[in-house]
Design an enzyme around this catalytic site. Structure first.
Site, mmCIF file in Angstrom:
data_model
loop_
_atom_site.group_PDB
_atom_site.id
_atom_site.type_symbol
_atom_site.label_atom_id
_atom_site.label_comp_id
_atom_site.label_asym_id
_atom_site.label_seq_id
_atom_site.Cartn_x
_atom_site.Cartn_y
_atom_site.Cartn_z
ATOM 1 N N ASP A 1 0.877 -1.177 0.000
ATOM 2 C CA ASP A 1 0.000 0.000 0.000
ATOM 3 C C ASP A 1 0.908 1.220 0.000
ATOM 4 O O ASP A 1 1.637 1.457 0.977
ATOM 5 C CB ASP A 1 -0.889 -0.031 1.251
ATOM 6 C CG ASP A 1 -1.838 1.152 1.311
ATOM 7 O OD1 ASP A 1 -1.554 2.195 0.683
ATOM 8 O OD2 ASP A 1 -2.867 1.045 2.005
ATOM 9 N N ASN B 1 2.424 3.368 -10.519
ATOM 10 C CA ASN B 1 1.152 3.387 -11.239
ATOM 11 C C ASN B 1 -0.049 3.577 -10.311
ATOM 12 O O ASN B 1 -1.059 4.156 -10.709
ATOM 13 C CB ASN B 1 1.011 2.061 -12.004
ATOM 14 C CG ASN B 1 -0.410 1.814 -12.463
ATOM 15 O OD1 ASN B 1 -0.871 2.391 -13.446
ATOM 16 N ND2 ASN B 1 -1.146 0.966 -11.742
ATOM 17 N N TYR C 1 -7.385 15.303 -7.135
ATOM 18 C CA TYR C 1 -6.686 14.535 -8.173
ATOM 19 C C TYR C 1 -5.768 15.461 -8.976
ATOM 20 O O TYR C 1 -4.588 15.150 -9.186
ATOM 21 C CB TYR C 1 -7.711 13.855 -9.074
ATOM 22 C CG TYR C 1 -7.107 12.909 -10.092
ATOM 23 C CD1 TYR C 1 -6.705 11.632 -9.731
ATOM 24 C CD2 TYR C 1 -6.953 13.286 -11.427
ATOM 25 C CE1 TYR C 1 -6.162 10.753 -10.669
ATOM 26 C CE2 TYR C 1 -6.411 12.422 -12.367
ATOM 27 C CZ TYR C 1 -6.025 11.149 -11.976
ATOM 28 O OH TYR C 1 -5.484 10.285 -12.911
ATOM 29 N N LYS D 1 -1.611 15.246 -9.081
ATOM 30 C CA LYS D 1 -0.833 14.948 -10.290
ATOM 31 C C LYS D 1 0.051 16.146 -10.671
ATOM 32 O O LYS D 1 1.153 15.963 -11.200
ATOM 33 C CB LYS D 1 -1.759 14.554 -11.448
ATOM 34 C CG LYS D 1 -2.556 13.277 -11.197
ATOM 35 C CD LYS D 1 -1.685 12.018 -11.046
ATOM 36 C CE LYS D 1 -2.529 10.750 -11.044
ATOM 37 N NZ LYS D 1 -1.749 9.521 -10.866
ATOM 38 N N THR E 1 -10.744 1.772 -17.703
ATOM 39 C CA THR E 1 -10.424 1.010 -16.496
ATOM 40 C C THR E 1 -11.504 1.341 -15.484
ATOM 41 O O THR E 1 -12.407 2.128 -15.766
ATOM 42 C CB THR E 1 -9.061 1.450 -15.926
ATOM 43 O OG1 THR E 1 -9.170 2.847 -15.579
ATOM 44 C CG2 THR E 1 -7.924 1.259 -16.914
#
Ligand code: NDP
Length: 233
Positions: free
Chosen positions: A60, A87, A156, A160, A191
């Site tokens: 994790d 990833n 998010y 990033k 996905t």
């Protein structure tokens, strides 16, 4: 001799999605792959599906103890790592924006998407330093590019954006150690995260990361790429 023979890659969050497709692609090129997942059972299931020489490991990236435990377990089995693919990632911003998001959600996302990759590089550095051709790839996103930041995808985008910044800084710090590191936008990919309407298959989403891990020129480092081309941060 096949130059990729005996090369070894570790992929975080490789039990599904783009991470699993990267694992498949690297195995096809003759790599030994370490599939890591938050769940050991899922890592083992993925390893079985790949029917090749795969090491399944529980990891994790948000949890220091888990990173240290994975490293300790792996050190009994390997003495060198050629490729690290950061990833693993989360996208938990449904229904919040930059004015409403909680500190808890900001913490969760940045911990996984930004601090996770930084800590993975730190932890696995001694093993990467043993490789004559070490490469690190961070799965970033177009949402991390300055011009594509969105107030409606707050944690998010920030995570990033900061991952892209970390890629630049890590490239500086790793240059003297002859380790290259780049960030990748995989495009919009079908996905669990990308959803069923996304135009790209996981294999298409995995392509640039696999290229960077295997055959991209080593003078590309500290860059942001999509479709094997450098793009603006
Ligand atoms: P998925 O949601 O399909 O898979 C995410 C993977 O990350 C899962 O294996 C998940 O594990 C794992 N993960 C999440 N949190 C952690 C953690 N703390 N520690 C370890 N593993 C974790 O996502 P994708 O395959 O679509 O995305 C892969 C990467 O590509 C991500 O970094 C994502 O941000 C990026 N990306 C994806 C895009 C897309 O369109 N799909 C677009 C742009 C970037 P578990 O099964 O345990 O939840």
């Amino acid at each position: 001799m096949n130059p990729t023979q005996n090369r070894r890659a570790l992929i975080t969050g490789a039990n599904r999605g783009i991470g699993f497709a990267i694992a498949q692609g690297l195995i096809a090129k003759g790599y030994e792959v370490i599939i890591t997942s938050r769940s050991l059972a899922k890592a083992q299931q993925s390893a079985q599906k790949l029917q090749s020489k795969v090491i399944p490991i529980e990891l994790d990236v948000s949890d220091e103890r888990s990173i240290n435990q994975a490293l300790e377990t792996l050190r009994l089995q390997i003495d060198r790592l050629d490729v690290l693919i950061n990833n693993a990632g989360v996208y938990p911003d449904e229904g919040v924006n930059i004015l409403t998001i909680s500190r808890e959600l900001l913490d969760l996302t940045i911990n996984a998407n930004t601090f996770g990759p930084i800590r993975m590089v730190q932890a696995f550095l001694p093993l990467l330093e043993k490789s004559p051709d070490a490469r690190v790839i961070n799965l970033s996103s177009g949402y991390g590019a300055i011009e594509d930041l969105s107030a409606d995808v707050p944690s998010y985008c920030l995570s990033k954006l900061a991952l892209n910044g970390a890629t630049i800084m890590l490239a500086q710090a790793l240059q003297a150690k002859n380790i290259v590191i780049n960030a990748v936008c995989p495009g919009w990919v079908r996905t669990d995260m990308g959803g069923a309407s996304a135009p790209r298959s996981p294999e298409q989403g995995a392509d640039t990361a696999i290229w960077l891990a295997t055959e991209a020129p080593r003078n590309i480092s500290g860059k942001f790429l999509r479709d094997r081309k450098i793009i603006s941060f």
